[in-house]
Design a protein around this motif. Structure first.
Motif, mmCIF file in Angstrom:
data_model
loop_
_atom_site.group_PDB
_atom_site.id
_atom_site.type_symbol
_atom_site.label_atom_id
_atom_site.label_comp_id
_atom_site.label_asym_id
_atom_site.label_seq_id
_atom_site.Cartn_x
_atom_site.Cartn_y
_atom_site.Cartn_z
ATOM 1 N N ASP B 346 -7.925 -19.265 -44.531
ATOM 2 C CA ASP B 346 -6.766 -18.666 -45.186
ATOM 3 C C ASP B 346 -5.545 -19.116 -44.395
ATOM 4 O O ASP B 346 -5.596 -20.150 -43.731
ATOM 5 N N THR B 347 -4.465 -18.352 -44.426
ATOM 6 C CA THR B 347 -3.290 -18.845 -43.713
ATOM 7 C C THR B 347 -3.399 -18.655 -42.211
ATOM 8 O O THR B 347 -2.582 -19.150 -41.461
ATOM 9 N N THR B 348 -4.401 -17.899 -41.781
ATOM 10 C CA THR B 348 -4.660 -17.840 -40.348
ATOM 11 C C THR B 348 -5.876 -18.720 -40.077
ATOM 12 O O THR B 348 -6.635 -19.043 -40.978
ATOM 13 N N LEU B 349 -6.020 -19.086 -38.834
ATOM 14 C CA LEU B 349 -7.134 -19.963 -38.480
ATOM 15 C C LEU B 349 -7.839 -19.363 -37.268
ATOM 16 O O LEU B 349 -7.241 -19.282 -36.195
ATOM 17 N N PRO B 350 -9.089 -18.928 -37.413
ATOM 18 C CA PRO B 350 -9.797 -18.396 -36.242
ATOM 19 C C PRO B 350 -10.063 -19.527 -35.247
ATOM 20 O O PRO B 350 -10.846 -20.435 -35.536
ATOM 21 N N ILE B 351 -9.413 -19.465 -34.105
ATOM 22 C CA ILE B 351 -9.429 -20.626 -33.205
ATOM 23 C C ILE B 351 -10.828 -20.918 -32.678
ATOM 24 O O ILE B 351 -11.302 -22.059 -32.705
ATOM 25 N N ASP B 352 -11.530 -19.870 -32.219
ATOM 26 C CA ASP B 352 -12.852 -20.119 -31.623
ATOM 27 C C ASP B 352 -13.819 -20.690 -32.642
ATOM 28 O O ASP B 352 -14.482 -21.700 -32.415
ATOM 29 N N GLU B 353 -13.899 -20.047 -33.774
ATOM 30 C CA GLU B 353 -14.848 -20.487 -34.805
ATOM 31 C C GLU B 353 -14.516 -21.915 -35.277
ATOM 32 O O GLU B 353 -15.393 -22.769 -35.397
ATOM 33 N N THR B 354 -13.240 -22.135 -35.504
ATOM 34 C CA THR B 354 -12.838 -23.460 -35.978
ATOM 35 C C THR B 354 -13.112 -24.513 -34.915
ATOM 36 O O THR B 354 -13.579 -25.622 -35.219
#
Lengths: 440, 381
Positions: B346-354
């Motif tokens: 979505d418009t946020t990006l989960p840094i660890d998972e990504t």
């Protein structure tokens, strides 16, 4: 507040019901035709070719999802693992999943489509519908356009829009002649246009009569046959006979106060497609005397109604006809294909554009159809079925209507439909309207 | 190098200051086919709306099931971030944004607005004339809003200014076509986005200065080269994650990225027709890639031109147009043995998972073990 007046109306089964079922079954079989070239698309023009049948994916997908859920899940998965978005229209995932799997639910080989005509529409999903066929294997494709604009009628602008739409149609017809070696029969098309005009008149009249109390039809009835001649392309002669039959019977029912639901005391509207595998919820609500009088999606496909300044309800004329001539005077192929866009250049049918440009259209619908409430499915999948739904609910509530929403996946995907919870929610909705179930 | 990240962060203040300074009107839009030249020629400042995740108690009331960029936009507009906006223009494209247009025009009745039709079939001969007529309607509208006639001279000036802007951006963008690249993917994305919230006259000066700086810059080390494909990106978080994992983003095929400036406007006597042609011929958004698949060829050419090792396909959740295109894009990439990684966001990006996902993808690319064979075999479930 719902009307509780104890009035009981006579109700009778619909006499045209069996004929509707026959026509629907015939359409289902045509998808498997080996004699004709079967394409993905829409429109009555295919009837003017000797051996082309056009099938729309939505009705096929919804039928499969309703009849064989395990297979439908497998088919949707086959689409998703190939990249097709899991939040897209469930019908498409199911039907084109059959294409990827190479089989129908009964195990027979899937009849791959030989041509594709994505449907011009204001709905994103319609515009891109069926292109999986072209992505799957190299078959011919033709794209149209659903021109839309807002504001005052602007004839200068419309000239280009009409030309554009006519060009797209003629290009498709001419290419099909060349590619498939079939002659487009203009006389047959003239007849089709004439018959469809009559069908549109019958349908417009039927949905005007649906405003009566008691309602002569319920949405449960409508969803079984209203697509005949729309999404379901069948023999136009039979189609015209069928809709005349429906119109005559509905007229008789209205004249004689024959109700779809004999205990009618709560009328509600919907907005877009329901969960097709669970249409029995309409029957469930009938126990409360609740009848769904339809939606823009069903009732405004032939004519869009509005309340005029003098209080009368009449058709909205978005585009005054510019050429007051009859069909018999359409001499050329181009004349034939100019007729439809000239009448609805600002958007197909008008009811879809309403969602984007006339935010209070459903309030108007509720008023014209004398509704007490509204029930909205809010779908996670398929933008065209979901957009504006929450705000419409707010506007209706503010206008005093009782509104219930229920979240689900997609009309063609019953995976997460919790029937028990859903029915309990309906019970609560009815109870808040002071309605109790009738015994038997 | 100018701080483009800061320009993006300060975009609202910039717009407010511009209004005070010039007395002009600010036109805000979101969709990729907006003919900015006409608005600019009318003395307006066209700015692209950037969805931004903020605490949100607004969107859920009004919207269900729609994409996060639109939720963010309605939240931003109704919470006052865009109060300086004089006009909102929706150029018909994605339906969720259409919903946004309908909603804000209903909830903010004083807001000037315009709906512009854009062909779903951009390659029909008649599309050119339809869009020419839409340009005329829009020009009339701008004249009505501003009370000033748009002259040919003003249109010529705007066209030249925007073409210069495109050429400058391409000049910077193409620095990544070769090894020894002197600009990072994250930097390029910041430039491209900042460019869409600034006056082009000012931005062109900044870009010229930047080019001179880049010519003197030491190149970065060569790394795995990735390309981004998919739904809109409104910041450079993804590029920064890729760079933190030891790879480069060297190209993108996104509406807020390269597609914005990819083709020039070819001037001709009929200015409005020239503008219509430019927008009809720009790299397609997913929504307008309906008649045949133009995106596929464009994506493939970019993978070759920019020497791409792998493709990241990021799709906004519930993005219908991209959800409809990915089958064809996956098929293309598999046919041509180009490794790719697909993910939804979505418009946020989960840094660890990504990071974990991209790292795994990079680990597969390094020794060349990405599995692309077998994609066309019958599916057994």
């Amino acid at each position: 507040m719902a009307r509780v007046n104890g009035q009981i109306w006579e109700t009778r089964p619909l006499e045209f019901w069996d004929r509707a079922k026959e026509l629907r079954a015939g359409w289902e079989q045509s998808a498997e035709s080996k004699e004709k070239i079967v394409g993905q698309g829409h429109g009555a023009w295919a009837g003017a070719f000797p051996a082309i049948t056009i099938i729309e994916d939505n009705p096929r997908g919804s039928t499969i999802a309703a009849k064989d859920m395990p297979f439908a899940r497998t088919a949707r998965l086959a689409s998703e693992v190939r990249g097709w978005g899991r939040e897209l229209c469930g019908y498409h995932g199911v039907l084109w999943g059959c294409q990827f799997l190479g089989q129908n639910p009964d195990g027979t080989p899937f009849n791959n489509r030989k041509l594709v005509v994505p449907m011009p529409a204001t709905c994103d999903q319609h515009t891109k519908r069926g292109i999986q066929c072209r992505d799957f294997e190299p078959v011919p494709q033709w794209q149209g356009d659903a021109t839309v604009y807002v504001g005052e009628n602007d004839f200068d602008r419309e000239v280009e829009m009409v030309n554009h739409r006519v060009y797209n149609e003629l290009k498709m017809i001419n290419d099909i002649e060349r590619i498939f070696g079939q002659k487009f029969d203009e006389d047959a098309m003239r007849e089709i246009v004439g018959l469809y005009s009559k069908v549109a008149e019958y349908r417009a009249e039927i949905f005007m009569m649906q405003m009566n109390t008691p309602a002569p039809l319920s949405a449960k009835d409508l969803y079984s046959f209203y697509t005949l001649g729309g999404r379901l392309t069948i023999d136009p002669v039979e189609l015209e006979k069928f809709w005349k039959l429906v119109r005559d019977e509905i007229r008789w029912r209205v004249d004689n106060k024959i109700a779809a639901v004999g205990t009618e005391r709560f009328r509600f509207l919907e907005a877009h497609p329901p969960q097709y595998s669970f249409l029995k919820y309409y029957r469930y609500l009938e126990q409360y005397g609740a009848v769904c009088v339809g939606s823009q999606y069903t009732n405004f496909t032939a004519a869009v109604y509005e309340r005029k300044p003098n209080g009368e309800v009449a058709q909205r004329e978005t585009n005054p006809p510019r050429r007051q001539i009859g069909i018999e005077e359409f001499k050329t192929r181009e004349d034939l294909f100019r007729r439809t866009p000239e009448l609805n250049i600002r958007g197909p049918g008008g009811f879809k554009s309403d969602e984007n440009h006339r935010p209070y259209a459903l309030n108007e619908f509720a008023d014209m159809y004398h509704c007490d409430g509204a029930f909205f499915w809010v779908w996670r999948c398929g933008v065209g079925c979901t957009m504006t739904r929450k705000e419409q609910a707010i506007r209706l509530r503010r206008a005093g209507y009782s509104v219930l929403t229920y979240e689900g996946s997609a009309p063609g995907d019953p995976t997460d439909l919790d029937e028990k919870r859903f029915l309990e929610q309906l019970d609560a909705w009815m109870e808040t309207n002071n309605l109790v179930k009738y015994e038997n | 190098m100018e701080n483009f990240k800061e320009m993006i962060a300060n975009r609202h203040k910039y717009a407010e200051d511009w209004k005070k300074r010039t007395g002009g009107m600010v036109l805000v839009y979101n969709q990729p086919y907006m003919p900015e030249e006409i608005a600019y020629a009318g003395g307006m400042l066209p700015l692209r709306m950037l969805p931004e995740q903020k605490p949100d108690v607004i969107s859920a009331k009004w919207l269900y099931g729609c994409c996060y960029p639109v939720k963010n936009m309605i939240n931003q507009v109704l919470s006052g971030d865009y109060d300086y906006m004089d006009v909102y223009v929706y150029v018909e494209d994605c339906q969720w944004v259409w919903n946004f247009h309908e909603l804000i025009t209903d909830l903010k009745p004083g807001l000037l607005n315009h709906f512009m039709f854009f062909c779903d079939h951009p390659t029909a001969p008649t599309s050119k004339y339809v869009m020419r007529s839409e340009m005329q309607v829009f020009k009339n509208k701008v004249e009505e809003w501003t009370g000033k006639e748009i002259t040919n001279e003003a249109l010529d000036h705007a066209i030249e200014l925007y073409n210069t802007n495109r050429r400058l951006l391409r000049r910077i963008y193409e620095l990544r076509k070769v090894y020894d690249m002197v600009i990072l993917g994250s930097e390029m994305m910041h430039i491209m986005i900042a460019n869409q919230v600034m006056d082009k006259a000012e931005m062109n000066g900044i870009l010229e200065k930047l080019i001179a700086e880049l010519e003197e810059r030491e190149p970065f080390e060569d790394r795995i080269r990735l390309m981004l494909v998919g739904s809109e990106l409104f910041n450079a978080e993804l590029e920064e994650i890729v760079e933190s994992l030891g790879a480069h983003v060297v190209a993108d095929e996104t509406d807020y990225g390269s597609s914005y400036f990819w083709n020039d406007l070819v001037p001709q006597k009929d200015r409005l027709l020239a503008i219509a042609l430019r927008y009809l011929e720009k790299p397609r958004s997913a929504m307008k890639d309906s008649n045949w698949r133009h995106r596929l060829q464009h994506i493939f050419e970019m993978t070759e031109d920019f020497m791409v090792d792998g493709v990241l396909i990021g799709k906004q959740l519930v993005c219908q147009p991209h959800g409809s295109d990915n089958y064809a894009i996956w098929k293309l990439l598999r046919e041509r043995a180009i490794p790719f990684h697909f993910f939804e966001r979505d418009t946020t990006l989960p840094i660890d998972e990504t990071s974990v996902r991209i790292e795994a993808f990079l680990d597969m690319i390094r020794p060349g073990i990405t599995r692309v064979r077998g994609w066309n075999q019958p599916l057994v479930i």
